[in-house]
Motif scaffolding. Sequence first.
Motif, mmCIF file in Angstrom:
data_model
loop_
_atom_site.group_PDB
_atom_site.id
_atom_site.type_symbol
_atom_site.label_atom_id
_atom_site.label_comp_id
_atom_site.label_asym_id
_atom_site.label_seq_id
_atom_site.Cartn_x
_atom_site.Cartn_y
_atom_site.Cartn_z
ATOM 1 N N ILE A 192 8.866 11.002 -15.609
ATOM 2 C CA ILE A 192 8.659 12.340 -16.165
ATOM 3 C C ILE A 192 9.651 13.341 -15.591
ATOM 4 N N GLY A 193 10.680 12.809 -14.903
ATOM 5 C CA GLY A 193 11.784 13.662 -14.491
ATOM 6 C C GLY A 193 11.749 14.179 -13.067
ATOM 7 N N LEU A 194 10.780 13.740 -12.246
ATOM 8 C CA LEU A 194 10.783 14.175 -10.862
ATOM 9 C C LEU A 194 11.883 13.442 -10.101
ATOM 10 N N ARG A 195 12.398 14.067 -9.065
ATOM 11 C CA ARG A 195 13.430 13.425 -8.256
ATOM 12 C C ARG A 195 12.881 12.171 -7.593
ATOM 13 N N ARG A 196 13.773 11.265 -7.288
ATOM 14 C CA ARG A 196 13.378 9.986 -6.720
ATOM 15 C C ARG A 196 12.775 10.161 -5.330
ATOM 16 N N LEU A 197 11.606 9.569 -5.131
ATOM 17 C CA LEU A 197 10.937 9.548 -3.832
ATOM 18 C C LEU A 197 10.762 8.129 -3.314
ATOM 19 N N ARG A 198 10.737 7.143 -4.212
ATOM 20 C CA ARG A 198 10.548 5.761 -3.767
ATOM 21 C C ARG A 198 11.734 5.313 -2.933
ATOM 22 N N ASP A 199 11.456 4.376 -2.024
ATOM 23 C CA ASP A 199 12.481 3.819 -1.136
ATOM 24 C C ASP A 199 13.158 4.891 -0.294
ATOM 25 N N SER A 200 12.444 5.984 -0.038
ATOM 26 C CA SER A 200 13.036 7.069 0.742
ATOM 27 C C SER A 200 12.150 7.380 1.942
ATOM 28 N N PRO A 201 12.728 7.947 2.998
ATOM 29 C CA PRO A 201 11.916 8.354 4.151
ATOM 30 C C PRO A 201 10.805 9.326 3.777
ATOM 31 N N LEU A 202 11.096 10.270 2.870
ATOM 32 C CA LEU A 202 10.062 11.215 2.447
ATOM 33 C C LEU A 202 8.944 10.483 1.716
ATOM 34 N N GLY A 203 9.299 9.529 0.872
ATOM 35 C CA GLY A 203 8.284 8.745 0.177
ATOM 36 C C GLY A 203 7.401 7.968 1.132
ATOM 37 N N GLN A 204 8.012 7.407 2.169
ATOM 38 C CA GLN A 204 7.241 6.670 3.176
ATOM 39 C C GLN A 204 6.267 7.593 3.902
ATOM 40 N N ARG A 205 6.727 8.798 4.207
ATOM 41 C CA ARG A 205 5.852 9.750 4.885
ATOM 42 C C ARG A 205 4.725 10.214 3.957
ATOM 43 N N LEU A 206 5.022 10.306 2.662
ATOM 44 C CA LEU A 206 3.996 10.718 1.707
ATOM 45 C C LEU A 206 2.813 9.765 1.713
ATOM 46 N N PHE A 207 3.098 8.473 1.853
ATOM 47 C CA PHE A 207 1.996 7.511 1.884
ATOM 48 C C PHE A 207 0.999 7.896 2.973
ATOM 49 N N HIS A 208 1.496 8.246 4.139
ATOM 50 C CA HIS A 208 0.612 8.578 5.259
ATOM 51 C C HIS A 208 -0.064 9.937 5.062
ATOM 52 N N LEU A 209 0.591 10.853 4.340
ATOM 53 C CA LEU A 209 -0.049 12.128 4.034
ATOM 54 C C LEU A 209 -1.157 11.953 3.006
ATOM 55 N N PHE A 210 -0.939 11.071 2.044
ATOM 56 C CA PHE A 210 -1.987 10.763 1.067
ATOM 57 C C PHE A 210 -3.161 10.072 1.741
ATOM 58 N N ASP A 211 -2.864 9.196 2.689
ATOM 59 C CA ASP A 211 -3.873 8.347 3.339
ATOM 60 C C ASP A 211 -4.629 9.136 4.406
ATOM 61 N N THR A 212 -5.446 10.072 3.969
ATOM 62 C CA THR A 212 -6.152 10.948 4.916
ATOM 63 C C THR A 212 -7.197 10.207 5.739
ATOM 64 N N SER A 213 -7.651 9.049 5.260
ATOM 65 C CA SER A 213 -8.629 8.262 6.027
ATOM 66 C C SER A 213 -7.951 7.362 7.048
ATOM 67 N N ALA A 214 -6.615 7.321 7.019
ATOM 68 C CA ALA A 214 -5.819 6.548 7.986
ATOM 69 C C ALA A 214 -6.219 5.076 8.048
ATOM 70 N N ASP A 215 -6.507 4.476 6.887
ATOM 71 C CA ASP A 215 -6.860 3.062 6.872
ATOM 72 C C ASP A 215 -5.758 2.213 6.222
ATOM 73 N N ASN A 216 -4.561 2.815 6.101
ATOM 74 C CA ASN A 216 -3.374 2.123 5.592
ATOM 75 C C ASN A 216 -3.505 1.683 4.134
ATOM 76 N N ARG A 217 -4.285 2.407 3.386
ATOM 77 C CA ARG A 217 -4.405 2.193 1.948
ATOM 78 C C ARG A 217 -4.896 3.499 1.347
ATOM 79 N N ILE A 218 -4.678 3.668 0.051
ATOM 80 C CA ILE A 218 -4.987 4.944 -0.587
ATOM 81 C C ILE A 218 -6.122 4.765 -1.589
ATOM 82 N N ALA A 219 -7.182 5.538 -1.381
ATOM 83 C CA ALA A 219 -8.327 5.516 -2.289
ATOM 84 C C ALA A 219 -8.039 6.421 -3.487
#
Length: 277
Positions: A66-93
């Motif tokens: 949908i035209g957003l800048r690339r985040l996959r395979d990037s350091p920012l994308g990797q950090r986003l996973f942990h920001l999304f994962d608020t329960s800190a269980d290494n997976r996203i609900a």
Amino acid sequence: MGNSGSQAGGDTQTQPSLPSAQQPAVRKLSDITLDKIREGFRRLCDSSGHIPQEKFNDALSLLETIGLRRLRDSPLGQRLFHLFDTSADNRIAEDEFCIGINILTNGTMEQKLDFTFRAFDCDGDGFVSKTELLQMMEDSWLAVFKILSQEVKSKTDMHAARTTKASQTAASSLGTTSNISPPEYPTIEAIQKWATANLSAFREVCIAGFDAANVSSNGRLDRREFSNWISADRTVRATLGDITVSVAVSLLNIDQPPLYPSLNFSPPSRSSVTGAL
């Protein structure tokens, strides 16, 4: 990087694509509703109803459609996973995914700035140290050239396959061989060597940008200082011939193309290597 900075370019494995049945009918930001986000999650999650870290890139790749800048395979994308994962269980609900994606697509500038700040603030102390900023920027520089290398390999392989097919067709129909000129790209090793050799120059540009933003001169940026620093487009971007790749380091304006000049990478096989840092 930004106004004073440099851009190095980006990412380049062919974009992972999901089977057509898994592609949500979304083409622009205004199409993204909570229902669409949930629909996308349910198509990506595993049998436990979560998205594991190794599948998070697939979720980020959908945003590119949908035209957003690339985040996959990037350091920012990797950090986003942990920001999304608020329960800190290494997976996203599902709820974690919905909240995170909604901020990326429909959030206020303040929410996106907060996410970006927390992505840089790895130790969570409420400041972005020079070390943290340099780590993110240097990792993004190396990531962009890794992606560029992957893109070059993809184009080279594609050319080889086309040449083989054309030669076979010509030989069977005309008894002649096809002559398709190969693209003039440097080797993957040359690209990576150049990126490593110029990392220190890129680092100096980043240090200068940090020092200019750090008006308190205490070696760390508070939120206001960080906001001033990130307000310039810090996208790391590189070009090589007809290939341009970029890695986002901010969630601000990720629905807009980068505003600043790319780092110009000239293939050593054709001319000397130059970079506009």
